[in-house]
Design a protein around this motif. Structure first.
Motif, PDB file in Angstrom:
ATOM      1  N   ASP A 264       9.487  15.948  -7.476  1.00  0.00           N
ATOM      2  CA  ASP A 264       9.286  16.699  -6.240  1.00  0.00           C
ATOM      3  C   ASP A 264       8.160  16.127  -5.386  1.00  0.00           C
ATOM      4  N   VAL A 265       7.391  15.180  -5.915  1.00  0.00           N
ATOM      5  CA  VAL A 265       6.289  14.566  -5.158  1.00  0.00           C
ATOM      6  C   VAL A 265       6.815  13.318  -4.448  1.00  0.00           C
ATOM      7  N   VAL A 266       6.646  13.287  -3.151  1.00  0.00           N
ATOM      8  CA  VAL A 266       7.173  12.196  -2.332  1.00  0.00           C
ATOM      9  C   VAL A 266       6.166  11.045  -2.297  1.00  0.00           C
ATOM     10  N   VAL A 267       6.662   9.838  -2.470  1.00  0.00           N
ATOM     11  CA  VAL A 267       5.849   8.622  -2.351  1.00  0.00           C
ATOM     12  C   VAL A 267       6.174   7.951  -1.024  1.00  0.00           C
ATOM     13  N   GLU A 268       5.127   7.552  -0.299  1.00  0.00           N
ATOM     14  CA  GLU A 268       5.291   6.885   0.990  1.00  0.00           C
ATOM     15  C   GLU A 268       4.792   5.443   0.903  1.00  0.00           C
ATOM     16  N   TRP A 269       5.522   4.545   1.516  1.00  0.00           N
ATOM     17  CA  TRP A 269       5.060   3.171   1.718  1.00  0.00           C
ATOM     18  C   TRP A 269       4.321   3.129   3.060  1.00  0.00           C
TER      19      TRP A 269
ATOM     20  N   ALA B 191       6.540   1.709  -9.903  1.00  0.00           N
ATOM     21  CA  ALA B 191       5.879   1.852 -11.204  1.00  0.00           C
ATOM     22  C   ALA B 191       4.467   1.285 -11.157  1.00  0.00           C
ATOM     23  N   ALA B 192       4.294   0.151 -10.463  1.00  0.00           N
ATOM     24  CA  ALA B 192       2.958  -0.439 -10.339  1.00  0.00           C
ATOM     25  C   ALA B 192       2.022   0.480  -9.570  1.00  0.00           C
ATOM     26  N   PHE B 193       2.562   1.167  -8.551  1.00  0.00           N
ATOM     27  CA  PHE B 193       1.743   2.124  -7.795  1.00  0.00           C
ATOM     28  C   PHE B 193       1.287   3.266  -8.686  1.00  0.00           C
TER      29      PHE B 193
ATOM     30  N   GLY C 169       0.833  13.331   1.923  1.00  0.00           N
ATOM     31  CA  GLY C 169      -0.282  14.239   2.140  1.00  0.00           C
ATOM     32  C   GLY C 169      -1.627  13.623   1.844  1.00  0.00           C
ATOM     33  N   GLN C 170      -1.647  12.482   1.131  1.00  0.00           N
ATOM     34  CA  GLN C 170      -2.916  11.822   0.857  1.00  0.00           C
ATOM     35  C   GLN C 170      -3.414  11.097   2.099  1.00  0.00           C
ATOM     36  N   ALA C 171      -4.741  11.017   2.211  1.00  0.00           N
ATOM     37  CA  ALA C 171      -5.343  10.323   3.348  1.00  0.00           C
ATOM     38  C   ALA C 171      -5.722   8.886   2.999  1.00  0.00           C
ATOM     39  N   PHE C 172      -5.381   8.434   1.804  1.00  0.00           N
ATOM     40  CA  PHE C 172      -5.734   7.083   1.387  1.00  0.00           C
ATOM     41  C   PHE C 172      -4.529   6.458   0.695  1.00  0.00           C
ATOM     42  N   GLU C 173      -4.521   5.130   0.662  1.00  0.00           N
ATOM     43  CA  GLU C 173      -3.447   4.403   0.004  1.00  0.00           C
ATOM     44  C   GLU C 173      -3.979   3.695  -1.243  1.00  0.00           C
ATOM     45  N   VAL C 174      -3.082   3.358  -2.124  1.00  0.00           N
ATOM     46  CA  VAL C 174      -3.385   2.577  -3.316  1.00  0.00           C
ATOM     47  C   VAL C 174      -2.581   1.285  -3.236  1.00  0.00           C
ATOM     48  N   GLN C 175      -3.253   0.169  -3.457  1.00  0.00           N
ATOM     49  CA  GLN C 175      -2.590  -1.127  -3.341  1.00  0.00           C
ATOM     50  C   GLN C 175      -1.945  -1.488  -4.675  1.00  0.00           C
TER      51      GLN C 175
ATOM     52  N   ASP D 228       0.857  -1.186   0.000  1.00  0.00           N
ATOM     53  CA  ASP D 228       0.000   0.000   0.000  1.00  0.00           C
ATOM     54  C   ASP D 228       0.892   1.234   0.000  1.00  0.00           C
ATOM     55  N   LEU D 229       0.769   2.058  -1.032  1.00  0.00           N
ATOM     56  CA  LEU D 229       1.564   3.273  -1.152  1.00  0.00           C
ATOM     57  C   LEU D 229       0.644   4.472  -1.327  1.00  0.00           C
TER      58      LEU D 229
END
Length: 340
Positions: A243-248, A224-226, A199-205, A194-195
């Motif tokens: 510049d956009v940070v991705v969180e696991w 890439a899949a995310f 700043g997002q309040a939801f994750e994408v699997q 789930d990433l």
């Protein structure tokens, strides 16, 4: 659907099978959409009790009793349609690209109306729809899920940390199925992560590739899949924005124990659908409607609405403007005419 008139005494009414208020089943019964006895005649209903309850409701609303019953079914259909939207449109899925599977004894009752409301491709009614859930439990692979929270920026997660976490999840999932009698060598593992964008309040699997967690190429494949899945669900992604940070957020692993899959039996070719009888059914007006015995329908047989298709554990009302065709496995495939 409406208040009872002040001081009204319903008396010893038993609408349909019991209770003191009319139900959706009572509305189907009053309109002739279902027979006066269910389960092959083993569960008799009381049409007079259903009518008495719906007459009180109709009086409260200032409607004819048929209008009140039709209104009950319309409200029920829109509630079902909204529930379907919750698991499709809100997840970025175009509901118009799907067919509805009407299972459960009462599942087929509103199938035609839902196809119309949602502009669905079709509705599929399997044989013995009341048994579909039980059949599925008997033939589906056994599955055990494990999940672990692991929050961190994509640029800060090491391959070693991910390898250790996924290894622990897989070991626990595998052992859970071994304890239930599935040897480890017969199992297979699937992994997800789930990433989210910071700043997002939801994750994408996102699906995690098979194989060992060995190098940065593995981590890049998950990223890439995310991006792909985020774009599929929401129409955009930040694949090209450094510049956009991705969180696991979470790691997931599921172990699957195979269950032997039976070969679905086919049905013999039909010789043309022939109605067993007729009865009055309300489709905006009372219509002397052909009633078909589903057990007598074969592959290729076609039934044009208005009609009612009955079987031991279920009933499928076919509204005007709809056609049901029996496929090679005995499913009813219901489609709406383009001009309807």
């Amino acid at each position: 659907v409406g208040p009872r008139s002040a001081g009204a005494d319903p008396g010893p009414l038993c609408y349909g099978r019991g209770g003191t208020e009319p139900t959706v089943t009572d509305a189907h019964l009053l309109l002739g959409r279902i027979p006066p006895a269910l389960i092959g005649g083993g569960v008799p209903l009381d049409p007079s009790a259903s009518e008495a309850g719906l007459e009180l409701l109709a009086a409260d609303l200032g409607l004819e009793v048929e209008e009140a019953a039709a209104g009950v079914l319309e409200i029920a259909a829109w509630n079902q349609a909204n529930a379907i939207r919750q698991v499709t449109v809100r997840r970025g899925l175009d509901v118009r690209e799907f067919a509805l599977c009407g299972f459960g004894g009462s599942g087929p009752l509103q199938a035609c109306r839902l196809v119309d409301i949602l502009s669905l491709e079709a509705a599929v009614i399997p044989p013995d729809p009341g048994n579909v859930s039980a059949y599925g439990l008997m033939v589906v692979d056994l599955r055990h899920d494990e999940v672990q929270t692991l929050v961190g920026r994509h640029t800060e997660l090491s391959v070693e940390r991910l390898a250790s976490a996924f290894g622990a999840l897989e070991a626990r999932a595998t052992k859970a199925l071994v304890d239930q009698g599935y040897p480890a060598e017969d199992q297979h593992i699937k992994r997800w992560a789930d990433l989210r964008y910071e700043g997002q309040a939801f994750e994408v699997q996102a699906e995690v590739p098979d194989g060992p967690v060995a190098d940065e190429a593995f981590v890049d494949a998950v990223l890439a899949a995310f991006h792909d899945e985020h774009e599929r669900q929401y129409g955009y992604c930040y694949r090209d924005r450094d510049d956009v940070v991705v969180e696991w957020v979470n790691l997931r692993a599921s172990a699957f124990g195979p269950t032997p899959q039976p070969e679905p039996p086919g049905v013999a070719p039909g010789s043309g659908a022939v109605a067993a009888r007729t009865r009055p059914v309300f489709f905006g007006d009372w219509v002397d409607t052909p009633i078909y015995d589903r057990a007598n329908l074969g592959a290729g047989d076609s039934v044009v609405g208005p009609a009612v298709i009955e079987e031991f554990g279920s009933t499928t009302p076919l509204l005007p403007g709809f056609t049901a065709v029996v496929d090679s496995f005995g499913n009813l495939v219901i489609r709406q005419e383009a001009s309807s």
